[in-house]
Design a protein around this motif. Structure first.
Motif, PDB file in Angstrom:
ATOM      1  N   ILE A  11       2.085  -5.466  -6.941  1.00  0.00           N
ATOM      2  CA  ILE A  11       1.265  -4.654  -7.850  1.00  0.00           C
ATOM      3  C   ILE A  11       1.792  -4.784  -9.279  1.00  0.00           C
ATOM      4  O   ILE A  11       1.013  -4.989 -10.224  1.00  0.00           O
ATOM      5  CB  ILE A  11       1.246  -3.178  -7.400  1.00  0.00           C
ATOM      6  CG1 ILE A  11       0.498  -3.028  -6.076  1.00  0.00           C
ATOM      7  CG2 ILE A  11       0.619  -2.288  -8.483  1.00  0.00           C
ATOM      8  CD1 ILE A  11       0.704  -1.676  -5.396  1.00  0.00           C
ATOM      9  N   CYS A  14       1.049  -8.321 -10.672  1.00  0.00           N
ATOM     10  CA  CYS A  14      -0.372  -8.422 -10.996  1.00  0.00           C
ATOM     11  C   CYS A  14      -0.681  -7.651 -12.274  1.00  0.00           C
ATOM     12  O   CYS A  14      -1.395  -8.151 -13.156  1.00  0.00           O
ATOM     13  CB  CYS A  14      -1.199  -7.895  -9.831  1.00  0.00           C
ATOM     14  SG  CYS A  14      -2.970  -7.934 -10.130  1.00  0.00           S
ATOM     15  N   THR A  15      -0.135  -6.448 -12.394  1.00  0.00           N
ATOM     16  CA  THR A  15      -0.373  -5.620 -13.577  1.00  0.00           C
ATOM     17  C   THR A  15       0.123  -6.321 -14.831  1.00  0.00           C
ATOM     18  O   THR A  15      -0.554  -6.323 -15.868  1.00  0.00           O
ATOM     19  CB  THR A  15       0.316  -4.248 -13.423  1.00  0.00           C
ATOM     20  OG1 THR A  15      -0.216  -3.609 -12.256  1.00  0.00           O
ATOM     21  CG2 THR A  15       0.082  -3.369 -14.638  1.00  0.00           C
ATOM     22  N   ILE A  32      -6.640  -4.774  -9.578  1.00  0.00           N
ATOM     23  CA  ILE A  32      -5.390  -5.003  -8.841  1.00  0.00           C
ATOM     24  C   ILE A  32      -5.684  -5.115  -7.353  1.00  0.00           C
ATOM     25  O   ILE A  32      -5.162  -6.004  -6.668  1.00  0.00           O
ATOM     26  CB  ILE A  32      -4.379  -3.865  -9.107  1.00  0.00           C
ATOM     27  CG1 ILE A  32      -3.986  -3.840 -10.586  1.00  0.00           C
ATOM     28  CG2 ILE A  32      -3.144  -4.023  -8.228  1.00  0.00           C
ATOM     29  CD1 ILE A  32      -3.213  -2.598 -11.009  1.00  0.00           C
TER      30      ILE A  32
END
Length: 194
Positions: A11, A14-15, A32
């Motif tokens: 996460i 990806c962020t 996400i």
């Protein structure tokens, strides 16, 4: 120290990519969810709000930067080499769309619309980086390696701004070589020719 799941790190990774691509307001938990392949509820389990997510990302980014600076200091004792290693790190990232821009520099451009918790983390990053660059320039000047045209802190701020500006120029022109064109002379101007 708390152990985090792979999903937690996925996460955050990806962020980071989404912020570099589109800024703080340029992504949602749905984005996400799609990229990581998990439900939005799973993201909320790790990060109840977007503020929590981005604040955690910036805090961990700062920790990575501090660890990177520690590595530079261990492997490059000379002030000139430390500056070259710092700019060299960014030069190696410029062509990678997931890392091509400093997350904190990008978020700093958005401070008027960022939640205060994120702003605090971004400012803390800049203060730490400025303090390190100031110390490198001070050591270089004391050792007779650098010729500073102003106070070390002001020189450090100018150096930091130029490196971040070089990232922006490389991105704006779509030309990674712009970064070197801007940063290499920056260091050369500081070094006293023997």
């Amino acid at each position: 120290m708390k152990n985090y799941s792979n999903t937690f790190y996925e996460i955050l990774t990806c962020t980071r990519s989404l912020i570099i691509a589109g800024g703080y307001n340029g992504f949602s938990y749905a984005d996400i969810s799609e990229f990581v392949g998990i439900r939005k509820a799973s993201i909320h389990h790790h990060f109840p709000t977007k503020v929590d997510l981005v604040r955690t990302l910036v805090k961990r980014y700062r920790e990575e930067a501090e660890a990177g600076i520690g590595e530079i200091e261990r492997h490059c004792p000379a002030p000139e080499d430390q500056l070259r290693a710092y700019t060299g790190y960014w030069q190696s990232c410029i062509g990678d769309v997931t890392k091509s821009y400093c997350v904190c520099a990008l978020l700093a451009t958005q401070i008027p619309v960022l939640p205060k918790e994120v702003v605090v983390e971004v400012r803390t990053h800049f203060l730490a980086l400025s303090a390190w660059l100031t110390s490198v320039l001070e050591r270089g000047a004391k050792q007779g390696v650098f010729m500073l045209s102003g106070e070390p802190r002001a020189e450090a701020e100018a150096f930091m701004a130029t490196v971040h500006g070089a990232m922006l120029s490389a991105r704006a022109y779509g030309d990674p070589s712009m970064f070197d064109m801007i940063t290499l002379p920056l260091i050369d101007r500081l070094v006293i020719k023997q």
